[in-house]
Design a protein around this motif. Structure first.
Motif, PDB file in Angstrom:
ATOM      1  N   SER A   1       0.865  -1.189   0.000  1.00  0.00           N
ATOM      2  CA  SER A   1       0.000   0.000   0.000  1.00  0.00           C
ATOM      3  C   SER A   1       0.893   1.229   0.000  1.00  0.00           C
ATOM      4  O   SER A   1       2.042   1.146   0.415  1.00  0.00           O
ATOM      5  CB  SER A   1      -0.864   0.038   1.258  1.00  0.00           C
ATOM      6  N   PRO A   2       0.374   2.360  -0.471  1.00  0.00           N
ATOM      7  CA  PRO A   2       1.174   3.584  -0.368  1.00  0.00           C
ATOM      8  C   PRO A   2       1.472   3.889   1.091  1.00  0.00           C
ATOM      9  O   PRO A   2       0.680   3.523   1.972  1.00  0.00           O
ATOM     10  CB  PRO A   2       0.293   4.670  -0.981  1.00  0.00           C
ATOM     11  N   PHE A   3       2.604   4.543   1.361  1.00  0.00           N
ATOM     12  CA  PHE A   3       3.030   4.740   2.749  1.00  0.00           C
ATOM     13  C   PHE A   3       1.994   5.506   3.565  1.00  0.00           C
ATOM     14  O   PHE A   3       1.882   5.325   4.773  1.00  0.00           O
ATOM     15  CB  PHE A   3       4.397   5.440   2.783  1.00  0.00           C
ATOM     16  N   GLY A   4       1.226   6.359   2.887  1.00  0.00           N
ATOM     17  CA  GLY A   4       0.190   7.121   3.571  1.00  0.00           C
ATOM     18  C   GLY A   4      -0.795   6.233   4.312  1.00  0.00           C
ATOM     19  O   GLY A   4      -1.309   6.592   5.377  1.00  0.00           O
ATOM     20  N   HIS A   5      -1.032   5.041   3.763  1.00  0.00           N
ATOM     21  CA  HIS A   5      -1.924   4.083   4.409  1.00  0.00           C
ATOM     22  C   HIS A   5      -1.424   3.729   5.815  1.00  0.00           C
ATOM     23  O   HIS A   5      -2.198   3.672   6.764  1.00  0.00           O
ATOM     24  CB  HIS A   5      -1.998   2.834   3.526  1.00  0.00           C
ATOM     25  N   TYR A   6      -0.120   3.501   5.919  1.00  0.00           N
ATOM     26  CA  TYR A   6       0.452   3.137   7.225  1.00  0.00           C
ATOM     27  C   TYR A   6       0.454   4.329   8.172  1.00  0.00           C
ATOM     28  O   TYR A   6       0.269   4.172   9.375  1.00  0.00           O
ATOM     29  CB  TYR A   6       1.864   2.578   7.048  1.00  0.00           C
ATOM     30  N   LEU A   7       0.659   5.510   7.601  1.00  0.00           N
ATOM     31  CA  LEU A   7       0.598   6.716   8.429  1.00  0.00           C
ATOM     32  C   LEU A   7      -0.795   6.868   9.018  1.00  0.00           C
ATOM     33  O   LEU A   7      -0.952   7.214  10.198  1.00  0.00           O
ATOM     34  CB  LEU A   7       0.966   7.956   7.609  1.00  0.00           C
ATOM     35  N   ILE A   8      -1.808   6.586   8.201  1.00  0.00           N
ATOM     36  CA  ILE A   8      -3.191   6.698   8.695  1.00  0.00           C
ATOM     37  C   ILE A   8      -3.442   5.655   9.780  1.00  0.00           C
ATOM     38  O   ILE A   8      -3.997   5.961  10.841  1.00  0.00           O
ATOM     39  CB  ILE A   8      -4.208   6.547   7.536  1.00  0.00           C
ATOM     40  N   ASN A   9      -2.997   4.404   9.539  1.00  0.00           N
ATOM     41  CA  ASN A   9      -3.174   3.369  10.561  1.00  0.00           C
ATOM     42  C   ASN A   9      -2.529   3.776  11.880  1.00  0.00           C
ATOM     43  O   ASN A   9      -3.130   3.643  12.944  1.00  0.00           O
ATOM     44  CB  ASN A   9      -2.555   2.048  10.090  1.00  0.00           C
ATOM     45  N   SER A  10      -1.293   4.270  11.803  1.00  0.00           N
ATOM     46  CA  SER A  10      -0.612   4.694  13.020  1.00  0.00           C
ATOM     47  C   SER A  10      -1.375   5.817  13.701  1.00  0.00           C
ATOM     48  O   SER A  10      -1.487   5.864  14.929  1.00  0.00           O
ATOM     49  CB  SER A  10       0.811   5.178  12.708  1.00  0.00           C
ATOM     50  N   THR A  11      -1.910   6.741  12.897  1.00  0.00           N
ATOM     51  CA  THR A  11      -2.649   7.868  13.465  1.00  0.00           C
ATOM     52  C   THR A  11      -3.892   7.391  14.208  1.00  0.00           C
ATOM     53  O   THR A  11      -4.203   7.894  15.298  1.00  0.00           O
ATOM     54  CB  THR A  11      -3.046   8.861  12.344  1.00  0.00           C
TER      55      THR A  11
ATOM     56  N   VAL B   1       5.885  -1.246  11.803  1.00  0.00           N
ATOM     57  CA  VAL B   1       5.826  -2.585  11.226  1.00  0.00           C
ATOM     58  C   VAL B   1       6.058  -2.515   9.715  1.00  0.00           C
ATOM     59  O   VAL B   1       6.750  -3.361   9.139  1.00  0.00           O
ATOM     60  CB  VAL B   1       4.472  -3.260  11.543  1.00  0.00           C
ATOM     61  N   ALA B   2       5.521  -1.486   9.081  1.00  0.00           N
ATOM     62  CA  ALA B   2       5.726  -1.309   7.642  1.00  0.00           C
ATOM     63  C   ALA B   2       7.202  -1.073   7.347  1.00  0.00           C
ATOM     64  O   ALA B   2       7.759  -1.660   6.410  1.00  0.00           O
ATOM     65  CB  ALA B   2       4.882  -0.143   7.139  1.00  0.00           C
ATOM     66  N   LEU B   3       7.842  -0.225   8.144  1.00  0.00           N
ATOM     67  CA  LEU B   3       9.265   0.060   7.922  1.00  0.00           C
ATOM     68  C   LEU B   3      10.083  -1.211   8.020  1.00  0.00           C
ATOM     69  O   LEU B   3      10.989  -1.448   7.230  1.00  0.00           O
ATOM     70  CB  LEU B   3       9.779   1.051   8.972  1.00  0.00           C
ATOM     71  N   ARG B   4       9.739  -2.040   8.978  1.00  0.00           N
ATOM     72  CA  ARG B   4      10.548  -3.249   9.156  1.00  0.00           C
ATOM     73  C   ARG B   4      10.317  -4.220   7.989  1.00  0.00           C
ATOM     74  O   ARG B   4      11.242  -4.897   7.564  1.00  0.00           O
ATOM     75  CB  ARG B   4      10.303  -3.845  10.522  1.00  0.00           C
ATOM     76  N   SER B   5       9.113  -4.254   7.439  1.00  0.00           N
ATOM     77  CA  SER B   5       8.904  -5.134   6.288  1.00  0.00           C
ATOM     78  C   SER B   5       9.617  -4.557   5.062  1.00  0.00           C
ATOM     79  O   SER B   5      10.057  -5.279   4.180  1.00  0.00           O
ATOM     80  CB  SER B   5       7.418  -5.325   6.004  1.00  0.00           C
ATOM     81  N   PHE B   6       9.747  -3.239   5.047  1.00  0.00           N
ATOM     82  CA  PHE B   6      10.510  -2.554   4.002  1.00  0.00           C
ATOM     83  C   PHE B   6      11.976  -3.004   4.064  1.00  0.00           C
ATOM     84  O   PHE B   6      12.586  -3.333   3.047  1.00  0.00           O
ATOM     85  CB  PHE B   6      10.405  -1.048   4.241  1.00  0.00           C
ATOM     86  N   VAL B   7      12.535  -3.061   5.261  1.00  0.00           N
ATOM     87  CA  VAL B   7      13.929  -3.501   5.429  1.00  0.00           C
ATOM     88  C   VAL B   7      14.088  -4.894   4.857  1.00  0.00           C
ATOM     89  O   VAL B   7      15.015  -5.181   4.101  1.00  0.00           O
ATOM     90  CB  VAL B   7      14.331  -3.536   6.919  1.00  0.00           C
ATOM     91  N   ASP B   8      13.156  -5.791   5.194  1.00  0.00           N
ATOM     92  CA  ASP B   8      13.255  -7.162   4.714  1.00  0.00           C
ATOM     93  C   ASP B   8      13.236  -7.238   3.197  1.00  0.00           C
ATOM     94  O   ASP B   8      13.927  -8.036   2.601  1.00  0.00           O
ATOM     95  CB  ASP B   8      12.078  -7.988   5.261  1.00  0.00           C
ATOM     96  N   SER B   9      12.415  -6.386   2.578  1.00  0.00           N
ATOM     97  CA  SER B   9      12.224  -6.548   1.144  1.00  0.00           C
ATOM     98  C   SER B   9      13.270  -5.814   0.312  1.00  0.00           C
ATOM     99  O   SER B   9      13.515  -6.181  -0.815  1.00  0.00           O
ATOM    100  CB  SER B   9      10.813  -6.097   0.746  1.00  0.00           C
TER     101      SER B   9
END
Lengths: 307, 280
Positions: B68-78, B231-239
């Motif tokens: 998903s676009p990073f904004g999605h994760y920002l919204i989830n965190s918010t 969590v998104a950042l860490r999956s980014f590291v993996d990929s």
């Protein structure tokens, strides 16, 4: 006044019996009581029971007696994890507090630009526990990372600090020391409470700088040092994110960054061995409790209360 | 007299030392911000802060690098952060009022238990808590992250607020009581409005801690749709770890901006919060 002073006082004082508001108190505390039952104390009690079982979330828990607790004494990876965690706690916390106190003393008493410095040193404490900073650490302490590039400018040949089992833990210790700003702010507040007359009197008597530190600052600040010590030790035992990100969740290289919490996570949430993970959780509680108790016991020899 | 001269000489040296230390400490973060605007090969070549070529593609690539676009994760965190803030404000202030102003059976006991839970590590309770929440089918929802806050489990804030309420003059409550106000009204009309600084401190700390929290979000959120920023950042590291540090750094920077803003605007409350609960 800190939570620790409060606990200390609680043991001594009695409460005067006044008009009781039991009914109102029950409603005001209702969410907290529910939290105690379902989210904090309840689960702690439940995990004690689970420690006696084999349970993987799918099959029902099976009673296996003391097996999980026995395993704690024979599990060599766990013993290594304990070694890693103790090293981390016992090296990084004193270093962090030494930095915090040193810088706080430099910043004390009307230094120009105090607010600016305080902010600059405090900022890393807010960032330090984030995944982003752990990712950054992976880069800068890597073989091709920023630290080695800087060292190369001075003609020093670096190495893969994080990929080498001998130095991987040190990079995490550096990260924890980097966050000395929070205890520094507590020290600053404490230093401000020491009456200036003590120092003035000492100056008139021609007492040197070191003696002033040793005989005025240190004893009067000791309750705050104690508070920081207890808090930061408990905090360091719970470190997880940094080791997880830097090692890609493995605790490697060669288990050299395997924090206790990371091992617990792997047992519970990668292998779904909930019984053993519960036993590990209880063991962690005992360890942290023991460290805190030793701290409180040792406090009587060096912590000085003015009241 | 000599000490005066010494002091005058040592002041610039002290400032120079402090500035150097501050610079060394903040250097990695500054370098990351600059590097997020560099092409990948340059990130590894240059340890300096001078930007030769400005490259903003890292940001657009990083934004779209995950499912998903990073904004999605920002919204989830918010969403998680807002839930936690509201939960902590309501439940902790209620509990704090009871501990600071009401007399009830076993108060000292309960207060002691509350102080004890401040030091209770999440790792000790996570296993049975996970079992409970997974049986309620709450895994991969935000409930396991928010509901504990609604139940006042961040005892640190209860303590912070108790300390604050104890500092408020009791005459106000007593006057209100003579006028016939009950506890709910005294709490809502008198104590709560006076507690604003403590509420602000709670808000900012909850914001920062929840935004940074990784452990519980990693455990409860396994569906990429539900990922929060850490969590998104860490999956980014993996990929992408070997391919694009630039875009990874760019998203790192994005993830830290809210923390930095909270720090900038809430500093006063942060410092006061640490000092009042820590200092004597």
């Amino acid at each position: 006044m800190s939570a620790l002073d409060e606990l200390r006082r609680l043991r001594r004082s009695g409460t005067a019996v006044r008009k009781r508001d039991n009914k109102a108190a029950f409603w005001f505390l209702a969410p907290w009581f529910a939290g105690l039952l379902f989210v904090t104390i309840g689960p702690v009690a439940a995990s004690f029971g689970l420690g006696f079982t084999k349970y993987n979330l799918i099959q029902p828990p099976k009673f296996i007696g003391l097996d999980n607790f026995g395993r704690i004494f024979t599990d060599e990876r766990l013993h290594n994890a304990l070694g890693v965690t103790f090293t981390y706690v016992l090296v990084s916390v004193p270093l962090q507090l030494a930095f915090a106190l040193g810088v706080a003393m430099l910043l004390d008493r009307g230094l120009r630009g105090l607010a600016f410095y305080r902010s600059a040193f405090y900022l890393p404490s807010l960032l330090g526990s984030s995944v982003a900073i752990a990712v950054l650490w992976t880069q800068i302490f890597g073989a091709e990372g920023m630290v080695n590039r800087v060292l190369a400018l001075f003609g020093i040949q670096g190495k893969g600090w994080i990929s080498d089992p001998d130095t991987a833990l040190s990079t995490l210790i550096v990260l924890n020391v980097w966050t000395f700003g929070a205890p520094m702010i507590i020290f600053l507040a404490g230093l401000r409470q020491i009456p200036a007359v003590y120092y003035e009197a000492a100056a008139i008597d021609g007492v040197g700088r070191w003696s002033r530190f040793r005989h005025i600052t240190l004893p009067l600040l000791s309750p705050i040092i104690f508070f920081n010590l207890v808090l930061q030790i408990i905090h360091a035992f719970q470190s997880f994110t940094q080791a997880f990100v830097v090692s890609g969740g493995t605790g490697g290289p060669s288990d050299s960054t395997m924090f206790y919490t990371l091992y617990l996570y792997q047992q519970g949430f990668s292998r779904f061995d909930m019984g053993y993970a519960s036993a590990l959780a209880w063991f962690l509680l005992l360890i942290i409790g023991a460290f805190t108790a030793i701290n409180f016991w040792a406090a009587r020899f060096w912590v000085f209360y003015d009241d | 007299m000599t000490t005066d001269v010494l002091r005058r000489l040592s002041a610039p040296a002290k400032h120079a030392g402090l500035i150097l230390l501050g610079f060394v400490m903040l250097y990695p973060v500054l370098w990351m911000v600059v590097s997020s605007l560099r092409p990948d090969d340059e990130i590894f070549r240059s340890p300096g802060l001078v930007l030769d070529t400005l490259r903003t593609e890292n940001y657009s690539q990083g934004w779209d690098a995950l499912s998903s676009p990073f904004g999605h994760y920002l919204i989830n965190s918010t969403i998680v952060v807002l839930g936690c803030i509201i939960g902590n404000l309501v439940s902790c202030s209620m509990a704090a009022y009871a501990f600071a102003r009401l007399e009830f059976t076993g108060k000292r006991w309960w207060f002691g238990i509350m102080l004890g839970t401040i030091m209770l590590p999440i790792h000790v309770i996570i296993v049975p808590q996970y079992i409970l929440f997974s049986q309620l089918d709450w895994v991969n929802t935000f409930l396991p992250l928010i509901v504990p806050k609604i139940l006042a489990t961040d005892a640190f804030f209860i303590f912070l607020m108790v300390q604050f309420i104890r500092g408020l003059p009791r005459e106000l409550d007593e006057a209100a009581r003579i006028d016939g106000c009950g506890h709910p009204r005294i709490f809502l009309r008198i104590v709560l409005p006076l507690m604003k600084p403590a509420l602000a401190t709670t808000t900012i700390f909850t914001f920062i801690w929840t935004w940074n929290d990784f452990f519980s979000q990693l455990i409860y959120l396994t569906d990429p749709e539900m990922y929060t920023v850490p969590v998104a950042l860490r999956s980014f590291v993996d990929s992408t770890v070997s391919t694009s540090w630039g875009s990874l750094f760019a998203m790192n920077v994005v993830s830290l901006v809210p923390i930095f803003l909270a720090f900038l605007f809430g500093q006063r409350y942060l410092v006061r919060g640490i000092a009042t609960t820590g200092g004597k």
